[in-house]
Scaffold this motif. Structure first.
Motif, PDB file in Angstrom:
ATOM      1  N   HIS A   1      49.082  -5.937  -5.550  1.00 26.28           N
ATOM      2  CA  HIS A   1      47.834  -6.037  -6.309  1.00 26.28           C
ATOM      3  C   HIS A   1      46.649  -5.593  -5.438  1.00 26.28           C
ATOM      4  CE1 HIS A   1      45.062  -8.528  -9.080  1.00 26.28           C
ATOM      5  NE2 HIS A   1      44.290  -8.228  -8.046  1.00 26.28           N
TER       6      HIS A   1
ATOM      7  N   HIS B   1      44.372  -2.130  -7.035  1.00 24.36           N
ATOM      8  CA  HIS B   1      42.947  -1.844  -7.223  1.00 24.36           C
ATOM      9  C   HIS B   1      42.578  -0.424  -6.807  1.00 24.36           C
ATOM     10  CE1 HIS B   1      41.582  -5.615  -8.764  1.00 24.36           C
ATOM     11  NE2 HIS B   1      42.019  -6.311  -7.728  1.00 24.36           N
TER      12      HIS B   1
ATOM     13  N   GLU C   1      41.424  -6.366 -13.271  1.00 27.22           N
ATOM     14  CA  GLU C   1      42.423  -7.307 -12.746  1.00 27.22           C
ATOM     15  C   GLU C   1      43.766  -7.120 -13.453  1.00 27.22           C
ATOM     16  OE1 GLU C   1      42.098  -8.930 -10.034  1.00 27.22           O
ATOM     17  OE2 GLU C   1      39.996  -8.353  -9.872  1.00 27.22           O
TER      18      GLU C   1
HETATM   19 ZN    ZN Z   1      42.211  -8.339  -7.954  1.00 19.43          ZN
END
Ligand code: ZN
Length: 682
Positions: free
Chosen positions: A455, A460, A483
């Motif tokens: 993640h 991102h 997210e």
């Molecule tokens: Zn995040």
């Protein structure tokens, strides 16, 4: 900036880490890592794996830095409220000299109150900001104070026991006096109505005008105005009282500097030595330009094994967001765990090229962000006992864009949360069967960490916007979609054979642990953090529900994921893991398309349809089942204890670390050995 305990660590404990009990080690972990529970708090213990393997010089460095960390403790108490030190010291005197029945209900209540003051570094809740309501009477406290030898009371100036009580009692007992540490209510004077001790005698308007006048809009490298001082009005003049050697808090700061000088003498290399000496110069002068110099040196020092934060750092405790609370963290790089993040980053291009998103939305050249994993050696100030699990500094925008920032996750703290959660009954209550429990016991911690790494290091940073697309096109839905994208990237790849090939997962089954906990959390158990009747608001929680409900719905015809009821209780069942992975891939492709093209309408539709609404009946059931487990929503830590071993000539020959200390024991020792400030710092 910190990833604080509520936004992430609680999520971690609920999401990835409520390991089931069932085996002997789990039971033992639970005892070792859980120290005690009171009010809404749970005290945990963490250990410092790898400390023994450090060189003697590195251990010595950590020892000096940890003393510098503990020396600043009283600063934060005073920053959080001008009567906090007086109240803490008075309560400690009553607590240690009490000769009555220690099981007396009023004494028990006083004990809880004192423990809460220790935990919050003051009389206000560390998270909610509201003042504690004591469970003992004024009369009880007055009687106990009367029994004390007056020399034990933290009196200031010409105070006696009676006048001391007259000043302190309204602060403790009157709900109208200093009700909130930080007030954010729109429309009120945030400075006058906040109990924190960053301003004295000035209004919000005066404070804002004072700092507005200092700022030069042309300045490309502005200092962090107001960061290290209290703003006061004296003799009608508004002025800063700077926290430095010879200034406010000098008693504690001189101690900090003394230990930093010792640390400087055993620095690992020249770069680190320069970091420490510049920090010392800043503490001596209070010059914020020197603080920026220090921050730049610190962010560039990437080679040292040992690292630390020590100073006025985060501004969450100031309603105007300028003045920084004091904190310290001493740590060293976890080389093994950092290899994991480096391996992931090194393969970033492979992951980007093979992702299920449309090739026009992929990055041609992707750079992995390598966040290092660290082992905390000591937590102090605003990182103690409640701590962050991720930190990204420095905070000054221009330094971040010109010189970069350091992003760390604290591995041994995450690990302690995980271990403490084993056997707490959470999984026994919510996981469907032994098959899933076993998967989670065996692989849950590992795949949880991997999902976080994927993640942060890749998710991102993946994908790109089409030319001309406004980065803010998704507006209020932007952070939830972002997210969601990062989480899906992690979910899709945690199941990839590439991870087995890289040695990051042991086999092709392990990912199932993460899939199960993710869906159980997103469909059900994260609701424990929401009050009945409310909807899902926080971006991370929205993203998790969005993903979980979307795959649940899209896979319904094939019964990929089911929600079943057994003996009146609801459970999540996953029937087809490979198909579930495929659904994650499909949603990732769609979310990336939304992001790349700035498709606001679809972002809104997905979030509103899947992420926000809560089934009130299921919500009530989950809350009731959780309540019966008696788990505390807030957690904090006791520190390990370091002892310098010296030979006959006084030379340091080793540093011993031990973990036996209890919570009250540690707090009383800190109060005895690290009280370097007067009770009142006016
Ligand atoms: Zn995040």
């Amino acid at each position: 900036m910190k990833t604080n305990i509520l936004s992430m660590a609680l999520a971690t404990t609920v999401l990835a880490s409520c390991g089931g009990a069932g085996n002997e080690t789990a039971g033992k972990d639970n005892l070792i890592y859980n120290v005690e529970q009171f009010a809404d708090l749970q005290i945990l213990r963490y250990d410092v794996p790898g400390f023994e393997e450090l060189s003697l010089k590195q251990k010595e460095l950590i020892y000096y830095l940890s003393e510098a960390a503990l020396a600043g403790r009283d600063i934060l108490f005073d920053q959080n409220g001008k009567y906090n030190l007086a109240i803490r010291r008075m309560l400690e005197a009553v607590y240690t000299h009490y000769e009555g029945d220690r099981n007396d209900p009023e004494f028990k209540e006083l004990e809880v109150y004192l423990k809460r003051v220790w935990f919050s570094n003051g009389i206000h809740h560390h998270y909610g900001m509201e003042k504690f309501v004591p469970g003992f009477s004024e009369n009880f406290l007055r009687t106990q104070i009367g029994k004390l030898d007056v020399s034990l009371l933290p009196l200031s100036g010409d105070e006696n026991a009676e006048t001391f009580c007259n000043v302190i009692f309204p602060v403790i007992f009157d709900p109208q006096v200093m009700p909130k540490r930080v007030n954010q209510a729109d429309g009120e004077d945030l400075v006058l109505t906040s109990a924190c001790n960053y301003y004295d005698g000035v209004t919000q308007q005066e404070a804002e005008a004072f700092y507005q006048a200092l700022k030069d809009p042309e300045d490309q490298t502005p200092v962090s105005y107001g960061l290290n001082s209290r703003l006061v009005k004296k003799d009608g003049k508004i002025q800063e009282e700077v926290w430095k050697v010879g200034g406010l808090y000098t008693g504690a700061i001189e101690q900090i500097v003394g230990w930093l000088e010792k640390a400087e003498g055993v620095a690992e290399n020249e770069a680190q030595r320069a970091v420490i000496s510049t920090l010392i110069a800043y503490y001596r002068t209070g010059d914020l330009k020197t603080f920026d110099d220090y921050s730049i040196l610190w962010v560039r020092d990437l080679d040292s094994r040992v690292d630390f934060i020590n100073g006025f750092t985060e501004t969450y405790g100031d309603p105007l967001g300028m003045k920084a609370s004091w904190e310290s963290l001493v740590n060293f790089k976890d080389k093994e765990a950092t290899k994991r993040t480096e391996l992931i980053s090194a393969n970033a291009q492979w992951f980007e090229d093979h992702s299920p998103v449309d090739s026009q939305f992929k990055k041609e050249e992707v750079k992995g962000v390598s966040a290092k994993v660290i082992t905390a050696a000591i937590l102090a100030g605003d990182l103690y006992p409640a701590t962050a699990i991720g930190i990204n500094l420095p905070n000054a925008d221009w330094i971040r864009s010109r010189h970069g920032s350091k992003s760390v996750t604290i591995g041994n703290i995450t690990d302690a949360y995980n271990k403490a959660a084993r056997g707490n009954g959470f999984h026994e209550e919510f996981v469907y069967s032994d098959t899933e429990k076993q998967l989670i016991d065996t692989y849950g911690d590992l795949t949880g960490n991997l999902h976080t790494d994927l993640h942060e290091c890749l998710g991102h940073g993946s994908g790109k916007l089409l030319p001309g697309v406004d980065p803010d096109a998704l507006k209020a839905y932007g952070s939830t979609i972002e997210e969601t994208r990062a989480d899906l990237f992690g979910l899709y790849y945690v199941a990839d054979p590439k991870l087995v090939e890289l040695g990051l997962t042991p086999n092709s089954e392990a990912y199932k642990a993460e899939y199960y906990t993710f869906l159980m959390n997103g469909l059900m158990t994260q609701l424990v953090r929401i009050e009945l009747g409310n909807e899902v608001e926080e971006a991370h929680m929205r993203n998790r529900q969005l993903i979980a409900r979307w795959v649940y719905e899209k896979g319904a015809a094939d019964r990929v994921v089911e929600i079943v009821t057994r003996e009146g209780k609801t459970y999540v069942v996953i029937n087809d893991y490979p198909k579930l992975r495929q659904l994650f891939g499909e949603l990732l492709a769609e979310i990336q398309r939304i992001k790349s093209t700035g498709d606001y309408d679809q972002a809104r539709a997905l979030v509103e349809n899947y992420a926000v609404k809560v089934d009130p009946q299921l919500h009530a059931e989950v809350l009731e089942r959780y309540r019966k487990l008696n788990l505390s929503p807030y957690k904090g830590f006791v520190n390990p204890r370091y002892e310098a071993i010296r030979n006959g000539a006084g030379e340091l020959t080793d540093v011993k670390v031990s973990y036996e200390e209890g919570f009250a024991e540690q707090m009383l020792r800190y109060s005895r050995d690290y009280s370097f400030l007067p009770t009142r710092n006016d």
